[in-house]
Design an enzyme around this catalytic site. Sequence first.
Site, PDB file in Angstrom:
ATOM      1  N   GLY A  40       0.822  -1.085   0.026  1.00 24.57           N
ATOM      2  CA  GLY A  40      -0.046   0.014   0.082  1.00 24.57           C
ATOM      3  C   GLY A  40       0.767   1.251  -0.070  1.00 24.57           C
ATOM      4  CB  CYS A  73       5.386  -4.094   0.127  1.00 26.85           C
ATOM      5  SG  CYS A  73       6.188  -2.513  -0.241  1.00 26.85           S
ATOM      6  CE1 TYR A  74       1.594   0.946   6.145  1.00 25.01           C
ATOM      7  CE2 TYR A  74       0.085  -0.800   5.710  1.00 25.01           C
ATOM      8  CZ  TYR A  74       0.509   0.212   6.381  1.00 25.01           C
ATOM      9  OH  TYR A  74      -0.198   0.877   7.432  1.00 25.01           O
ATOM     10  CG  HIS A 132       5.686  -5.737  -4.711  1.00 22.92           C
ATOM     11  ND1 HIS A 132       4.295  -5.591  -3.951  1.00 22.92           N
ATOM     12  CD2 HIS A 132       6.459  -4.803  -4.337  1.00 22.92           C
ATOM     13  CE1 HIS A 132       4.458  -4.563  -3.546  1.00 22.92           C
ATOM     14  NE2 HIS A 132       5.445  -3.815  -3.561  1.00 22.92           N
ATOM     15  CD  GLU A 147       2.687  -8.568  -5.119  1.00 23.12           C
ATOM     16  OE1 GLU A 147       2.354  -7.514  -4.800  1.00 23.12           O
ATOM     17  OE2 GLU A 147       3.597  -9.106  -4.658  1.00 23.12           O
ATOM     18  CG  ASP A 203     -17.680  -9.961 -19.309  1.00 24.28           C
ATOM     19  OD1 ASP A 203     -16.552 -10.789 -19.503  1.00 24.28           O
ATOM     20  OD2 ASP A 203     -17.024  -8.673 -19.174  1.00 24.28           O
ATOM     21  CE  LYS A 242     -13.299  -9.281 -19.926  1.00 19.23           C
ATOM     22  NZ  LYS A 242     -14.577  -9.116 -20.658  1.00 19.23           N
TER      23      LYS A 242
END
Length: 513
Positions: A55, A82-83, A169, A171, A227, A369
């Site tokens: 964040g 991180c944060y 990070h 990710e 969708d 998606k």
Amino acid sequence: MIKHSVLILDFGSQYTQLIARRIRENKVFSKIVPYNISAKEIAELSPKGLVLSGGPASVTDKKSPHPDKGIFKLGIPILGICYGMQVITEMLGGKVKQTKGREYGKAELFVDDNRNLFSHVPGNFTCWESHGDFVLKLPPGFVVGAHTATTPITAILNQKRKIYGVQFHPEVTHTEKGDQIIANFLFRACGCLSRWTMQSFAKEAIENIKKTVGRDKVVLGLSGGVDSSVAALLIHRAIGRNLRCIFIDNGLVRRDEPQQIKSVFRNMYHLNLDYVDRSKRFLERLKGVTDPETKRKVIGEEFVRVFEEEAKKIKGVKYLAQGTLYPDVIESVSATGSPTSRIKSHHNVGGLPAHMKLKLLEPLRDLFKDEVRQIGRELNLPEAIINRQPFPGPGLAIRIIGEVTPERLELLREVDRRVIDEIIKAGLYNQVWQSFAILLPIKTVGVMGDERTYENVAALRCVTSFDGMTADWVKLPYEVMEKISNRVINEVKGVNRVVYDISSKPPATIEWE
């Protein structure tokens, strides 16, 4: 809540959705929740693990966001990123210090403890950092898991309590072994099982729709996009003819789209589909309108009116179905958990009116998606729909710069058809996010034989993107550009010049209006 799931406490990181996606890639269900969710609520959901996201805040600020301290007493494995690592450190008795500068970008990570979190990763690899604070003192019971040349404490580990933190990070793709680190947390620390599959989701979703709807009727605005198409098929599998789909032809769609939608959903899948042609009505409303935002507003308002008129004709409707996806749900609620939720504006609808008093049915609201596309394949939806490039709700109206007229629409349809045709022939259609043409409201001089002509300019736009939030222009092969230009200029009467848009987002948007 699905068993073997992980909750992500969102502190406002730009990468929070990416964390959720990485976890789901391991076939483990993940859900993003506000950082201030109570420990009691978490306990009721019974997740196998918690991830505290990064964040923009600093834990050294007095008003910095903190989770409920009770989460550390639940006995649930926790990973802070991180944060998230900094807030764990600060709340459990360590010390975090703010730096003058900011460490951003790639760094060489050196592993100090290769148990659990860093199992099966090399002793050193490249990681991605983005932080302005660093851990100065470890909390009691923690050890250093990794470091970099500039940050002595880049990972913290408490193996007994199964609480971990990483300053980098894992990710993002820039971190070389990030996928392994996340997998280690999921399977070694949390004991998750890989059970989140689209096949199981589809089966469960159909059963849930049956139980929820019963014998009531459902109405859905079908646009032909992936969708709404997948939502329609799922609901149809559950309740059959009690689903009524409405396709509204606003006159702003591409060549042959209405016929294709009727052919697929009426003839192939036998859906209860109402085709409503209101193209003249929309074009009448757009006369003289040139401002982009006014165009969008006019089209959205008119769609709502038409949809409402058609829905009222159906007796016994209790539910309004929408193809809402998980990113729409996430983006409608702030990281602070403030009450900013909203109903997603439908692909072609500018927000349906509250006085319709219909219950919402959103079978895809937990999916991204790419997961929706997988569901489409499970339901045997044609690849042409599954891989269909995004198409704006206002349609071709925002790809005609200036006033929308029947003549300009026909001209753009002819150009657009040739653009898509050549992109498909070049094998590029499924490799790019969007490829389309824009009709410009200017005329340039050209030469036809011995005569000068003044005709329209068409712009070509091709971009790559992951989620539409950012985008880069595609470096199309020159031969593809040449074929598109030659076909448009030679075959479409009224266009004598083709230009290529080489802008990225940001600062430009994908669409021109």
